[in-house]
Scaffold this motif. Sequence first.
Motif, PDB file in Angstrom:
ATOM      1  N   THR A  42      31.762  41.357  44.340  1.00  0.00           N
ATOM      2  CA  THR A  42      31.462  41.866  42.942  1.00  0.00           C
ATOM      3  C   THR A  42      32.837  41.957  41.985  1.00  0.00           C
ATOM      4  OG1 THR A  42      29.871  43.763  43.871  1.00  0.00           O
ATOM      5  CG2 THR A  42      30.852  43.753  41.764  1.00  0.00           C
ATOM      6  N   LYS A  43      33.870  42.158  42.681  1.00  0.00           N
ATOM      7  CA  LYS A  43      35.272  41.793  41.809  1.00  0.00           C
ATOM      8  C   LYS A  43      35.317  40.463  41.471  1.00  0.00           C
ATOM      9  CE  LYS A  43      37.959  45.515  43.745  1.00  0.00           C
ATOM     10  NZ  LYS A  43      38.892  46.083  44.752  1.00  0.00           N
ATOM     11  N   ALA A  44      34.814  39.390  42.378  1.00  0.00           N
ATOM     12  CA  ALA A  44      35.094  37.933  42.032  1.00  0.00           C
ATOM     13  C   ALA A  44      34.119  37.482  40.992  1.00  0.00           C
ATOM     14  CB  ALA A  44      34.883  37.297  43.356  1.00  0.00           C
ATOM     15  N   LYS A  45      32.920  38.213  41.250  1.00  0.00           N
ATOM     16  CA  LYS A  45      31.593  37.693  40.284  1.00  0.00           C
ATOM     17  C   LYS A  45      31.989  38.204  38.801  1.00  0.00           C
ATOM     18  CE  LYS A  45      27.646  37.083  42.745  1.00  0.00           C
ATOM     19  NZ  LYS A  45      26.460  37.424  43.031  1.00  0.00           N
ATOM     20  N   THR A  46      32.607  39.580  38.488  1.00  0.00           N
ATOM     21  CA  THR A  46      33.254  40.177  37.530  1.00  0.00           C
ATOM     22  C   THR A  46      34.077  39.490  36.607  1.00  0.00           C
ATOM     23  OG1 THR A  46      32.506  42.344  38.421  1.00  0.00           O
ATOM     24  CG2 THR A  46      33.883  42.375  36.476  1.00  0.00           C
ATOM     25  N   ALA A  47      35.250  38.836  37.403  1.00  0.00           N
ATOM     26  CA  ALA A  47      36.054  38.189  36.917  1.00  0.00           C
ATOM     27  C   ALA A  47      35.712  36.858  36.472  1.00  0.00           C
ATOM     28  CB  ALA A  47      37.193  37.873  37.970  1.00  0.00           C
TER      29      ALA A  47
END
Length: 78
Positions: A26-31
């Motif tokens: 999720t953190k990667a997708k958000t970034a």
Amino acid sequence: MPITKSAIKKLRADKKKATFNRATKTKAKTAVDEFKKLLSLESLSKAFSAVDRAAKKGVIKGGKADRIKARLAKKITK
């Protein structure tokens, strides 16, 4: 439901790993989404960092991380 003691432990560990993997992905997708919105070098750096971290932890494969990074870098050059 698992019956053996080791299967019970494995289920417990799998739940913890799934939680961690979901958060990392999720953190990667958000970034990446934030970079697509802003198209700045700072957000590109954050996206690269998040994608690299996910690949290092084994959440996504290295080839996929490279492909994502290549596509993001291509957008910044346009």
